[in-house]
Motif scaffolding. Structure first.
Motif, PDB file in Angstrom:
ATOM      1  N   VAL A 121      37.814 -57.853 -59.479  1.00 29.48           N
ATOM      2  CA  VAL A 121      37.746 -57.177 -58.322  1.00 29.48           C
ATOM      3  C   VAL A 121      36.416 -56.663 -58.516  1.00 29.48           C
ATOM      4  O   VAL A 121      36.006 -56.426 -57.481  1.00 29.48           O
ATOM      5  N   GLN A 122      35.779 -55.867 -60.099  1.00 30.05           N
ATOM      6  CA  GLN A 122      35.145 -54.890 -59.395  1.00 30.05           C
ATOM      7  C   GLN A 122      33.837 -56.173 -59.851  1.00 30.05           C
ATOM      8  O   GLN A 122      32.967 -55.775 -59.542  1.00 30.05           O
ATOM      9  N   ILE A 123      34.132 -57.155 -60.235  1.00 30.39           N
ATOM     10  CA  ILE A 123      32.675 -58.147 -60.659  1.00 30.39           C
ATOM     11  C   ILE A 123      32.403 -58.609 -58.782  1.00 30.39           C
ATOM     12  O   ILE A 123      31.394 -58.523 -58.633  1.00 30.39           O
ATOM     13  N   PHE A 124      34.031 -58.368 -58.190  1.00 33.68           N
ATOM     14  CA  PHE A 124      33.752 -58.874 -56.520  1.00 33.68           C
ATOM     15  C   PHE A 124      32.677 -57.676 -56.202  1.00 33.68           C
ATOM     16  O   PHE A 124      31.594 -57.782 -55.435  1.00 33.68           O
ATOM     17  N   VAL A 125      32.808 -56.314 -56.569  1.00 35.85           N
ATOM     18  CA  VAL A 125      32.046 -55.435 -55.961  1.00 35.85           C
ATOM     19  C   VAL A 125      30.519 -55.305 -56.524  1.00 35.85           C
ATOM     20  O   VAL A 125      29.415 -55.523 -56.072  1.00 35.85           O
ATOM     21  N   GLU A 126      30.777 -55.815 -58.081  1.00 30.34           N
ATOM     22  CA  GLU A 126      29.013 -55.652 -58.291  1.00 30.34           C
ATOM     23  C   GLU A 126      28.301 -57.403 -57.635  1.00 30.34           C
ATOM     24  O   GLU A 126      27.045 -57.108 -57.498  1.00 30.34           O
ATOM     25  N   LYS A 127      28.760 -57.860 -56.925  1.00 24.48           N
ATOM     26  CA  LYS A 127      28.193 -59.557 -56.747  1.00 24.48           C
ATOM     27  C   LYS A 127      28.114 -58.605 -55.156  1.00 24.48           C
ATOM     28  O   LYS A 127      27.738 -59.249 -53.992  1.00 24.48           O
ATOM     29  N   LYS A 128      28.658 -57.482 -54.806  1.00 27.08           N
ATOM     30  CA  LYS A 128      28.295 -57.379 -52.936  1.00 27.08           C
ATOM     31  C   LYS A 128      28.929 -58.500 -52.257  1.00 27.08           C
ATOM     32  O   LYS A 128      28.462 -58.334 -51.410  1.00 27.08           O
ATOM     33  N   VAL A 129      30.249 -58.370 -52.462  1.00 28.97           N
ATOM     34  CA  VAL A 129      30.639 -59.325 -51.630  1.00 28.97           C
ATOM     35  C   VAL A 129      31.063 -58.629 -49.775  1.00 28.97           C
ATOM     36  O   VAL A 129      31.475 -57.226 -50.065  1.00 28.97           O
ATOM     37  N   ASP A 130      31.401 -59.340 -49.152  1.00 29.50           N
ATOM     38  CA  ASP A 130      31.138 -57.975 -47.965  1.00 29.50           C
ATOM     39  C   ASP A 130      32.826 -58.390 -47.978  1.00 29.50           C
ATOM     40  O   ASP A 130      32.909 -57.379 -46.504  1.00 29.50           O
ATOM     41  N   LEU A 131      33.983 -59.141 -48.022  1.00 25.04           N
ATOM     42  CA  LEU A 131      34.954 -59.305 -47.619  1.00 25.04           C
ATOM     43  C   LEU A 131      35.768 -59.818 -49.298  1.00 25.04           C
ATOM     44  O   LEU A 131      35.778 -60.537 -49.742  1.00 25.04           O
ATOM     45  N   ILE A 132      36.820 -59.118 -49.230  1.00 26.52           N
ATOM     46  CA  ILE A 132      37.869 -59.611 -50.806  1.00 26.52           C
ATOM     47  C   ILE A 132      39.351 -59.876 -49.554  1.00 26.52           C
ATOM     48  O   ILE A 132      39.926 -60.181 -48.598  1.00 26.52           O
ATOM     49  N   ILE A 133      39.120 -61.807 -50.586  1.00 26.76           N
ATOM     50  CA  ILE A 133      40.451 -62.338 -49.442  1.00 26.76           C
ATOM     51  C   ILE A 133      41.266 -63.006 -50.933  1.00 26.76           C
ATOM     52  O   ILE A 133      41.185 -62.519 -51.435  1.00 26.76           O
ATOM     53  N   PHE A 134      43.284 -61.734 -51.027  1.00 29.32           N
ATOM     54  CA  PHE A 134      43.562 -62.193 -52.011  1.00 29.32           C
ATOM     55  C   PHE A 134      44.735 -62.857 -51.372  1.00 29.32           C
ATOM     56  O   PHE A 134      45.840 -62.391 -50.153  1.00 29.32           O
ATOM     57  N   PHE A 135      45.402 -63.934 -52.266  1.00 33.11           N
ATOM     58  CA  PHE A 135      46.891 -64.254 -52.593  1.00 33.11           C
ATOM     59  C   PHE A 135      47.365 -63.826 -53.188  1.00 33.11           C
ATOM     60  O   PHE A 135      47.309 -63.079 -54.519  1.00 33.11           O
ATOM     61  N   GLY A 136      48.549 -62.972 -52.780  1.00 33.61           N
ATOM     62  CA  GLY A 136      49.568 -61.963 -53.560  1.00 33.61           C
ATOM     63  C   GLY A 136      50.963 -61.476 -52.308  1.00 33.61           C
ATOM     64  O   GLY A 136      50.765 -61.424 -51.187  1.00 33.61           O
ATOM     65  N   GLY A 137      51.318 -59.938 -53.152  1.00 34.16           N
ATOM     66  CA  GLY A 137      51.759 -59.245 -51.959  1.00 34.16           C
ATOM     67  C   GLY A 137      51.360 -58.035 -52.149  1.00 34.16           C
ATOM     68  O   GLY A 137      50.261 -57.083 -52.453  1.00 34.16           O
ATOM     69  N   ASP A 138      52.858 -56.977 -52.109  1.00 27.80           N
ATOM     70  CA  ASP A 138      51.958 -55.501 -51.674  1.00 27.80           C
ATOM     71  C   ASP A 138      51.068 -55.213 -53.174  1.00 27.80           C
ATOM     72  O   ASP A 138      50.512 -54.175 -52.964  1.00 27.80           O
TER      73      ASP A 138
END
Ligand SMILES: Cc1ncc(COP(=O)(O)O)c(C=O)c1O
Lengths: 500, 464, 358
Positions: free
Chosen positions: C98-115
């Motif tokens: 996720v840190q890398i997503f932040v660096e890439k300046k994504v607009d949205l993060i979609i994750f597969f998982g639970g709480d």
């Protein structure tokens, strides 16, 4: 700024804490007869600390308290679903004629011809207004009428040995008395959702229509103040599976004199005489909830019913065997029935029609103005006129300012306007159910609209002042939470100090 | 009459014809009937419905004066059996005409209804004082429906399905009780007694039931009246109720509220619930309605969750010490939590409760004692005088209080009624039985002369 | 538009461990190495295949080769694997990705998982909107789609309004004992849309009467008699069954035959051999899921066998009032469809409420 109203603010102690030893307001008639004793074991031992006040003290007390009550006689009262119309004063005078006020219900028929004539006249008139074939005046309130009507439905199915029918269908917009009455009669209740537009969802209805259905209960105009456009089809769908249709007539003022309910396909309905036909509301009652039914249900109504042969009136008990039984110790709230009859006769057919049309006009006029108020929305009934009432929502205002429907209701009180019915129907968030009735003048409708406007505007500029309202009523907001935890329900509970 | 002069109903309309046109115009409609354009047009009546009227106020006044005069309200009446035609003081009638009071509705907004709420709280408090019961419902429709509600409540609390009812009970109350219970699968078991409560049989039935497995038990409660429908004061009620309680069964008593000016209270003999008719507290018999159903109980949090009717409580203003009153515990009511509703009652008899509260305050402790003992004196005098007549047994049951059963012997009810009515008397309530039994009730409107007149008339009738 | 896509490969494995979450990472990987197909793959497949009809260009940053998943539905998406998950990954790897997503300046993060995954993502990227695709065992947090099938709509309509909300992750140990105690809370940025669930709040009905009256109805209508019934998880049943004098596990699915408890906390592998007349469930508060949250153990195959007709739904009135619609999310669109329609929710001694199932 609209002129506000300051309500009287008497710090009036409880009557039990007033007065002084030996004072008396009412001294009953004494009688010159030998004193009798009662058995020793029956002599009262507990103290009897009723008030000891003079007549003037008592009169002043009640008059002062009355100045801290808002009634239709005081100001606008747009309390939705309650039809707070004017209570004609001639009705009050006539209801107090000794022949009416002082007559015992069980006197022999020949001695109560006047009473029977009133019952009979009202029965016949309600038949004509509803299009039904038989009427009982016995139920003493709307909810009692519902209970009666639902029992009649039960009796009908049972008489046909159709015993599987244990369920009543009710829309989610219904008043709480509907499911409660059905349950009291031993039915199960299925609540069905409404459509986006606030009407009965035909798909949902269809999905629950089985041979277990005893009946369908609906208010029409519904509790959103809208006329159900598919009502005839709905009634037919229910009939097709062998169920009966029940009309909650609380909203009769929206169609009275213009539409006969029986024609929509209903089998039973109750009326709220205290609403449509102006029995005064009395601070919560008495009401009167006559039930009208089609021919095939006549024999299940409570007995007796007033009847007439030649020129003589009598109590007709002929359906005693098939009847569901009595729902009131005597014959219901005669006093309210009488007032309703007087009101109907004063109006006649043309007057009731005019009354209904005016009620609907007033509601639409007010709706037109409320619709334009920022912060309020009218969630349902987008492209149709409302009937005698409409429902606004303060959801937007709440989101944008934190000011809720409850806050609006409280703030209105400072203008001498009673609040609408709030948080009902349950399907509208932050609901304000507004019913101006035909009695209100154009000025008073404008006032109500202006009050809404001013309060919502204030909500955006100074929300706290709305949230802290009312300021000019005889009391500010009360501590209801502590009361619910420690319910002080009488001075006796206070005296016993039960909660400490 | 010209059609215009028939517009009597215009008095009740807020807007005049010109304003109507203006308002319609401002919201974009041509005529009021266009506001029904959304309604299937086949449902709309084309012409006004053909009922009587419109009548002028004057016409109504005279028509109904005539109708009211067809009633024999001026007859000397000995009718009771639940309601009683007592004198109503003028100040009470005058106060009840205040529009602020009778044109209000349920106090949903307590801030603007303090007067009403205080009046209701004063009613609750005074009835509590009179009966010893802490919690008083405000209100139920009448005594008969209060019985229905109380029976249902006892069965809800105990989770059992039967109620024992001591006969004599008024046939009307019994019938309403049946309507309230038997259609939904509950049982009413009548236990007959001779004018009074058959304590023995009731205890035997309860004892038998108590031997069943806990889950199989049926009897939730017992209902009896003090005095009974036949006017009798039962004996040793305390022991009787204690006995019932030992078997874990509840008790509701039906009482005459005025009698409590002199009689022991339901709290003293430890009844669980108390019901009665509030009409006798200052309102007219009014052909049987509006009446006032009274229901009370001792404070018990669990029971109160099952308690029907509105409750007004005393609290304080937020942020001050000033007292204030409001409706409380409304989750019991169908408009808040329908699935928890203890009863369907919504509109009730509030105005009659307010009336009763003012009446009690007017009477005070001395007044109610005087009123009650005055009724006792009248009833006993009358009973004795009637008993002196040949062929008449009066009272049939003893000891009695305000009402008593008279056996008029071989004369038929029809004949007795006919003769009495022709002499200006309504001779009490007919009671089912083998001979001519009637329940005679007295009122504070009866002076000695009137009682004597009744005795004279009966004396003549019985000779016929 | 740039979207970060991350998957917790062990999400949902907890079901097969008989636990109500997958907090024990080690055990989960063991289970996979024993040959268990990670359950999340099926969900990824179902979720991403719908993007075939996506009508806007999106640049995906991922932690795995998504086109491998998309093979089965014959299309591909442009993506860049910007972090590669090691075998036996832990929550630390999620955070790094996720840190890398932040660096890439994504607009949205979609994750597969639970709480658990939700809070890992949120705490690393508190200012980026996130959407969860329900794949875990515990899914009480806000921010999850009601059903994976809604993702297309969400992406099509992006950007959506967002708001800050606290996410909770419940303490698994205490949760199994019936206590809803948040292990920790994190603030997240969540899109606001009816397709996205609100957080579950606990309806501790203060009033036992509610449960008692439902129990009374069950008794009176003899609902348990002469039937084999699977009763789902949740505190609603736990309390109702107390009044029926029957044992009920809080979080397990229990099996009753003719009013008697036969099997407690059923193992999903045992379902197949059971005779099942009815399935009783209670919706999850505020979210309205009948199946797919909490009752994840019930497989689509079983549901197919049971059918909508034999599904009985119970709820407290409070919980029911907040739910406009109910949802079925079985991870099998075909079965979901079978259960669409109206269902009666029993909320008291005499009252049922008809609700639409979507
Ligand atoms: C739609 C509706 N139905 C029924 C009732 C119950 O009538 P009552 O209060 O006369 O019992 C009401 C009362 O407000 C109502 O609004």
């Amino acid at each position: 700024m609209i002129h506000k109203r300051t309500q009287a603010k008497w710090e009036e102690p409880l009557i039990l804490n007033k007065g002084g030893a030996g004072r008396r307001a009412y001294i009953p008639e004494s009688v010159n007869l030998p004193k009798e004793t009662i058995p020793d074991e029956w002599i009262r031992k507990s103290p009897l600390e009723l008030p000891q006040v003079s007549e003037l003290e008592l009169v002043r007390h009640v008059v002062r308290l009355s100045q801290m009550i808002h009634g239709v006689d005081v100001g606008p009262y747009p309390l939705g679903s309650c039809t707070m119309k004017y209570n004609p004063k001639i009705n009050e005078r006539i209801a107090r004629f000794p022949g009416f006020a002082d007559m015992h219900p069980q006197a022999p028929e020949q001695s109560i011809q006047g009473t029977l004539e009133v019952f009979f006249w009202l029965q016949e008139t309600l038949k004509k207004l509803t299009g039904f074939d038989a009427v009982t005046i016995q139920p003493p309130g709307g909810a009692s009428g519902e209970f009666t009507g639902v029992l009649v439905i039960k009796a009908y199915h049972e008489a046909r040995n159709d015993t599987k029918r244990d369920t009543i269908i009710i829309p989610d917009s219904a008043h709480g008395t509907n499911p409660a009455s059905a349950a009291m009669a031993g039915f199960k209740v299925i609540e069905i959702p409404s459509t986006e537009d606030g009407y009965v969802d035909l798909e949902a209805l269809k999905s629950v229509l089985t041979e277990n259905i005893a009946g369908f209960m609906i208010t029409n105009p519904n509790t959103l103040g809208l006329f159900e456009p598919n009502i005839q089809e709905i009634c037919k769908m229910v009939h097709d599976v062998g169920g009966l249709n029940y009309l909650d007539g609380a909203n009769f003022n929206g169609i009275v004199g213009v539409i006969k309910p029986a024609k929509m396909g209903f089998d039973v309905m109750h009326m709220n005489l205290h609403k449509t036909f102006t029995g005064p509301h009395g601070g919560g009652g008495p009401g009167s909830g006559p039930v009208a039914v089609s021919e095939k249900l006549r024999k299940y109504l409570p007995v007796p019913i007033a009847a007439k042969k030649d020129q003589t009136f009598y109590w007709d008990f002929s359906n005693k065997k098939t009847s569901i039984g009595k729902v009131h110790g005597y014959n219901g709230n005669f006093g309210i029935a009488l007032r309703a009859l007087l009101y109907i006769l004063r109006n006649g057919g043309p007057g009731l029609r005019k009354t209904c049309e005016t009620a609907v006009l007033n509601a639409n006029y007010l709706l037109h103005h409320v619709r334009q108020i920022n912060g309020l929305t009218i969630p349902k009934g987008k492209n149709v006129p409302c009937k005698h009432e409409f429902v606004a929502s303060a959801s937007k205002l709440l989101k944008e300012t934190g000011v809720s429907t409850n806050d609006i209701a409280k703030a209105m009180l400072d203008y001498g306007v009673h609040s609408p019915t709030v948080y009902f129907p349950l399907i509208i968030k932050e609901a304000l159910m507004i019913e101006p009735t035909e009695s209100e003048s154009k000025q008073s409708l404008d006032l109500i609209a202006d009050v809404f406007k001013e309060i919502t505007k204030l909500a955006y500029s100074d929300p706290d002042s709305v949230k802290n309202s009312p300021h000019l009523t005889s009391t500010g907001r009360l501590d209801e939470v502590t009361l619910a935890k420690k319910p002080v329900l009488s001075q006796l509970i206070e005296k016993k100090d039960i909660f400490s | 009459m010209s059609p215009n002069s028939k517009n009597y109903f215009q008095s009740y309309l807020g807007i005049g014809p010109e304003e109507e046109a203006e308002m319609l115009n401002s919201i974009g409609y041509n005529s009021t009937i266009d506001l029904f354009s959304d309604v299937p047009q086949n449902l709309i009546e084309r012409t006004p419905i053909n009922i009587d009227g419109p009548y002028s106020e004057f016409e109504l006044n005279s028509i109904f004066k005539k109708i009211s005069q067809k009633n024999f309200n001026d007859h000397l009446s000995f009718l009771g059996g639940g309601v009683r035609d007592l004198y109503i003081p003028a100040f009470l009638e005058e106060l009840m005409r205040r529009g602020e009071i009778y044109t209000a509705y349920t106090s949903y907004q307590p801030e603007i209804a303090q007067g009403m709420l205080q009046l209701i709280y004063e009613y609750e408090s005074q009835v509590a004082e009179l009966t010893g019961m802490d919690v008083i419902s405000a209100s139920l429709y009448d005594w008969a429906t209060a019985l229905g509600e109380s029976a249902r409540m006892m069965m809800r609390i105990m989770k059992r399905r039967s109620i024992l009812v001591a006969n004599p009970i008024s046939p009307e109350r019994l019938e309403v009780l049946r309507t309230y219970t038997e259609h939904s699968g509950f049982n009413i078991v009548l236990v007959d007694g001779e004018g009074t409560i058959n304590q023995n049989d009731i205890l035997i039935i309860i004892e038998e039931d108590s031997r069943k497995d806990k889950k199989e038990r049926e009897i939730a409660g017992v209902y009896f009246e003090i005095p009974t429908f036949h006017g009798v004061l039962p004996s040793q009620v305390d022991e009787f109720i204690d006995e019932i309680h030992k078997y874990d069964v509840l008790v509701t008593v039906g009482i005459d509220l005025i009698s409590l000016g002199i009689l022991r209270t339901p709290a003293e003999y430890n009844a669980d619930f108390m019901i009665g008719e509030g009409q006798i507290l200052g309102s007219g018999v009014s052909n049987g309605g509006p009446l006032l159903g009274i229901l009370g109980t001792k404070y018990n949090r669990k029971w109160i969750q099952n308690f029907p009717g509105r409750l007004v409580g005393k609290t304080t203003e937020l942020g001050s010490d000033l007292p204030g009153y409001c409706i409380t515990l409304s989750t019991r009511e169908q408009h808040i939590r329908r699935e928890k509703a203890t009863s369907n009652i919504c509109s009730n008899q509030t105005l009659m409760a307010v009336n009763a509260g003012i009446f009690l305050a007017g009477l005070g402790p001395k007044g109610i004692r005087d009123l009650a003992s005055g009724l006792v004196d009248r009833a006993h005098y009358l009973a004795k005088e009637l008993n002196k007549l040949e062929g008449i047994r009066s009272p049939v049951f003893e000891p009695f209080l305000f009402d008593f059963v008279v056996d008029f012997g071989s004369i038929s009810h029809e004949k007795l009624e006919e003769q009495c009515i022709s002499q200006g008397i309504l001779p009490g309530l007919k009671i089912e039985g083998t001979s001519c039994l009637r329940l005679i009730s007295v009122s504070d409107k009866h002076r000695k002369e009137e009682l004597d007149y009744f005795v004279n008339v009966i004396s003549e009738v019985s000779k016929l | 538009m740039k979207v970060g896509l991350i998957c917790n490969p062990i999400a949902g494995v907890g079901i097969f461990l008989g636990t109500k979450g997958t907090d024990n990472v080690q055990l989960a990987w063991e289970k996979i190495s024993e040959g268990l197909d990670p359950p999340v793959y099926k969900i990824i497949n179902r979720t991403l295949c719908q993007l075939k009809s996506l009508k806007r260009p999106i640049q995906f940053f991922t932690t795995f080769n998504i086109n491998k998943v998309l093979q089965s539905c014959n299309f591909s998406l442009p993506f860049e694997v910007c972090y590669s998950m090691p075998n036996h990954s832990t929550s630390q790897n999620t955070i790094e990705a996720v840190q890398i997503f932040v660096e890439k300046k994504v607009d949205l993060i979609i994750f597969f998982g639970g709480d658990g995954t939700a809070s890992d993502v949120a705490k690393t990227a508190p200012y980026i909107p996130i959407i969860g695709i329900p794949s875990g065992v515990k899914i009480f947090s806000a921010g999850f789609l009601h059903t994976p099938d809604d993702l297309l709509q969400i992406l099509q309509n992006w950007p959506l309004p967002v708001k800050k909300e606290l996410l909770v992750d419940l303490d698994e140990k205490l949760y199994e004992k019936g206590k809803i105690v948040p292990k920790y809370t994190v603030e997240a940025t969540l899109p606001v849309n009816p397709r996205i669930q609100l957080g579950k709040i606990s309806y501790g009905e203060s009033d036992e009467l509610v449960y008692e009256r439902i129990a009374e109805r069950i008794n009176e209508d003899k609902m348990l008699s002469n039937k084999s019934i699977l009763v789902g998880a949740g505190s609603t049943f736990y309390k109702i069954f107390e009044f029926l004098n029957l044992e009920k596990t809080l979080l397990g699915i229990d099996y009753y035959v003719n009013g008697e408890l036969r099997i407690k906390d059923l193992d999903p592998s045992k379902f197949d051999n059971l005779e099942i007349d009815e399935l009783w469930v209670t919706p999850i508060g505020r979210q309205g899921h009948l199946i797919g949250r909490g009752n994840r153990q019930i497989s689509p195959e079983i549901l197919k066998k049971i059918g909508l007709k034999n599904l009985k739904v119970f709820s407290t009135p409070e919980k029911s009032k907040d739910l406009e619609k109910l949802y079925i999310d079985t991870q099998d669109s075909e079965v979901d469809l079978l259960f669409k329609g109206f269902v009666q929710v029993i909320i008291g001694y005499y009252e049922s409420v008809l609700k639409k199932v979507e």
